[in-house]
Write a protein that holds these residues in place. Structure first.
Motif, PDB file in Angstrom:
ATOM      1  N   ALA A  69       0.702  10.843   2.310  1.00  0.00           N
ATOM      2  CA  ALA A  69      -0.329   9.689   2.161  1.00  0.00           C
ATOM      3  C   ALA A  69      -0.676   9.182   3.097  1.00  0.00           C
ATOM      4  CB  ALA A  69       0.335   8.568   1.227  1.00  0.00           C
ATOM      5  N   ARG A  70      -0.402   9.780   4.604  1.00  0.00           N
ATOM      6  CA  ARG A  70      -0.387   9.137   5.754  1.00  0.00           C
ATOM      7  C   ARG A  70      -2.151   8.944   6.111  1.00  0.00           C
ATOM      8  NH1 ARG A  70      -1.872  12.205  10.092  1.00  0.00           N
ATOM      9  NH2 ARG A  70      -0.758  11.065  11.491  1.00  0.00           N
ATOM     10  N   ARG A  91       2.156   1.946  -3.670  1.00  0.00           N
ATOM     11  CA  ARG A  91       1.288   2.445  -4.436  1.00  0.00           C
ATOM     12  C   ARG A  91       0.933   3.756  -4.154  1.00  0.00           C
ATOM     13  NH1 ARG A  91      -2.433  -1.231  -3.462  1.00  0.00           N
ATOM     14  NH2 ARG A  91      -3.769  -0.070  -2.035  1.00  0.00           N
ATOM     15  N   GLU A  92       0.709   4.423  -2.895  1.00  0.00           N
ATOM     16  CA  GLU A  92       0.433   5.731  -2.471  1.00  0.00           C
ATOM     17  C   GLU A  92       1.757   6.333  -2.926  1.00  0.00           C
ATOM     18  OE1 GLU A  92      -2.376   6.686  -1.619  1.00  0.00           O
ATOM     19  OE2 GLU A  92      -3.221   4.824  -1.722  1.00  0.00           O
ATOM     20  N   ARG A 104       0.780  -1.295  -0.176  1.00  0.00           N
ATOM     21  CA  ARG A 104      -0.040   0.008   0.125  1.00  0.00           C
ATOM     22  C   ARG A 104       0.790   1.202  -0.170  1.00  0.00           C
ATOM     23  NH1 ARG A 104      -5.131   0.575   1.995  1.00  0.00           N
ATOM     24  NH2 ARG A 104      -5.904   2.613   1.877  1.00  0.00           N
ATOM     25  N   THR A 126      -4.349   7.788   4.201  1.00  0.00           N
ATOM     26  CA  THR A 126      -4.693   6.727   3.236  1.00  0.00           C
ATOM     27  C   THR A 126      -3.958   5.114   3.411  1.00  0.00           C
ATOM     28  OG1 THR A 126      -3.252   7.001   1.640  1.00  0.00           O
ATOM     29  CG2 THR A 126      -5.416   8.308   1.425  1.00  0.00           C
ATOM     30  N   LEU A 127      -3.021   5.261   4.574  1.00  0.00           N
ATOM     31  CA  LEU A 127      -2.288   3.900   4.819  1.00  0.00           C
ATOM     32  C   LEU A 127      -2.956   3.245   5.734  1.00  0.00           C
ATOM     33  CD1 LEU A 127       1.391   5.616   4.448  1.00  0.00           C
ATOM     34  CD2 LEU A 127       0.194   3.902   2.655  1.00  0.00           C
ATOM     35  N   ARG A 169       1.688   7.118  -6.787  1.00  0.00           N
ATOM     36  CA  ARG A 169       0.712   7.919  -7.075  1.00  0.00           C
ATOM     37  C   ARG A 169       0.836   9.316  -6.871  1.00  0.00           C
ATOM     38  NH1 ARG A 169      -4.564   9.614  -5.157  1.00  0.00           N
ATOM     39  NH2 ARG A 169      -4.410   8.655  -3.230  1.00  0.00           N
ATOM     40  N   ARG A 170       1.641   9.627  -5.713  1.00  0.00           N
ATOM     41  CA  ARG A 170       1.846  11.146  -5.283  1.00  0.00           C
ATOM     42  C   ARG A 170       2.936  11.816  -5.789  1.00  0.00           C
ATOM     43  NH1 ARG A 170      -1.673   9.121  -1.859  1.00  0.00           N
ATOM     44  NH2 ARG A 170      -2.981  10.567  -0.807  1.00  0.00           N
TER      45      ARG A 170
END
Length: 319
Positions: free
Chosen positions: A279-280, A56-57, A53, A282-283, A60-61
């Motif tokens: 991304a914190r 992926r994040e 995860r 969404t993790l 994406r960022r």
């Protein structure tokens, strides 16, 4: 066991600042993909899930990054991969990270590793079948105990807990990952197992839902481990009801670090750290109170130094 380094966090940040001054400034510098290998854990285990995860994040960022996950048995194996250049980033328990940096424990020489962040706190689970009659660590003498997968940081923690109780040489060790340990306990092939995980650990909760599971308290053990092995160990408690238990269970906490090979370019380390904090929310994080991807606590990686690029990120946050 050699004494831990006593360098302060302020000193580490100052040193990183001097190093950064001699390197090019971190900036956008185009969007060239850089293949970056991140060693995580077994595919279905906590590090494997979190690492997939996270990669992926981050990808994406930041379009300039291209993280690729490498599944392993986790901490010790991951740190060795950093040392040999087989990985650029890695998840690792803080005690194993300190051992790698100092060249002690499972590491015969220091590895060229540094930290990007303290991510979250792991809780040491000592799980046993209620019929095994185990109420304290010393009761494991003569029993079949899974210490974790070979090459994992869980094995290091488990061995040190057993040594503190004076029974390391008396248990009958098995080396199974978390999922395999759960299956083995359910099938009667082992009597107990160790696991390092955020709380709650999904597979432990599923096992507890089936009954006949006891969490063995490790009260006072963290203090013993700190005296012998350094500051990585903290006193924590698994909250009441987490696994259906009536009261909280004292245990040993060890933080998870995101580690990097020391030769990773500063710009890359900066970008990875920045994207991770972006991304914190969404993790998958722990469900219990505690510091999780918080810049105020993320620099707490002693005795492992922060990577120059990570230090640049934290200075950009604090000013």
């Amino acid at each position: 066991m050699p004494a831990r380094h006593l360098m302060t966090r302020r000193s580490l940040l100052a040193l990183a600042a001097l190093s950064a001054a001699a390197s090019p400034a971190v900036g956008p510098a185009g969007h060239v993909k850089r293949p970056i290998v991140m060693a995580t854990g077994l595919a279905g285990a906590p590090y494997g899930i979190f690492g997939r995860r996270l990669a992926r994040e981050i990808n994406r960022r930041d379009p300039a990054l291209a993280l690729r996950v490498r599944n392993t048995s986790a901490s010790v194996r991951n740190l060795r991969l950093l040392g040999t250049g087989g990985a650029d980033l890695a998840l690792a328990l803080g005690d194993s990270a300190a051992d790698a940096f100092e060249g002690v424990g499972a590491f015969t020489v220091p590895d060229p590793v540094s930290a990007l962040a303290r991510i979250y706190l792991n809780y040491t689970h000592l799980v046993t079948d209620t019929q095994a009659g185990v109420s304290r660590v010393a009761d494991l003498a003569g029993l079949r105990v899974s210490l974790g997968a070979r090459g994992s940081g869980t094995v290091t923690v488990a061995q040190r807990v057993l040594s503190a109780a004076g029974v390391e040489a008396q248990v009958r060790p098995r080396y199974l990952g978390l999922d395999d340990s759960v299956r083995a306990l359910r099938g009667g092939d082992i009597d107990a197992f160790f696991a390092s995980s955020a709380v709650p650990a999904r597979t432990v909760r599923e096992l507890a839902d089936g009954g006949r599971v006891t969490l063995v308290p490790l009260d006072g053990v963290a203090g013993i481990l700190r005296k012998v092995h350094g500051p990585a160990y903290v006193d924590v408690s698994i909250p009441a009801g987490t696994y259906g238990q009536a009261s909280e269970v004292p245990t040993v906490g060890v933080a998870t670090f995101l580690m990097a090979r020391s030769g990773l370019p500063a710009e890359t380390a900066f970008r990875v750290t920045r994207a991770m904090f972006a991304a914190r929310l969404t993790l998958p994080g722990p469900e219990v109170p505690g510091a999780y991807l918080d810049e105020r606590y993320a620099i707490g990686t002693d005795p492992v130094p922060l990577h120059t690029g990570a230090a640049q990120y934290y200075r950009s946050v604090y000013g």
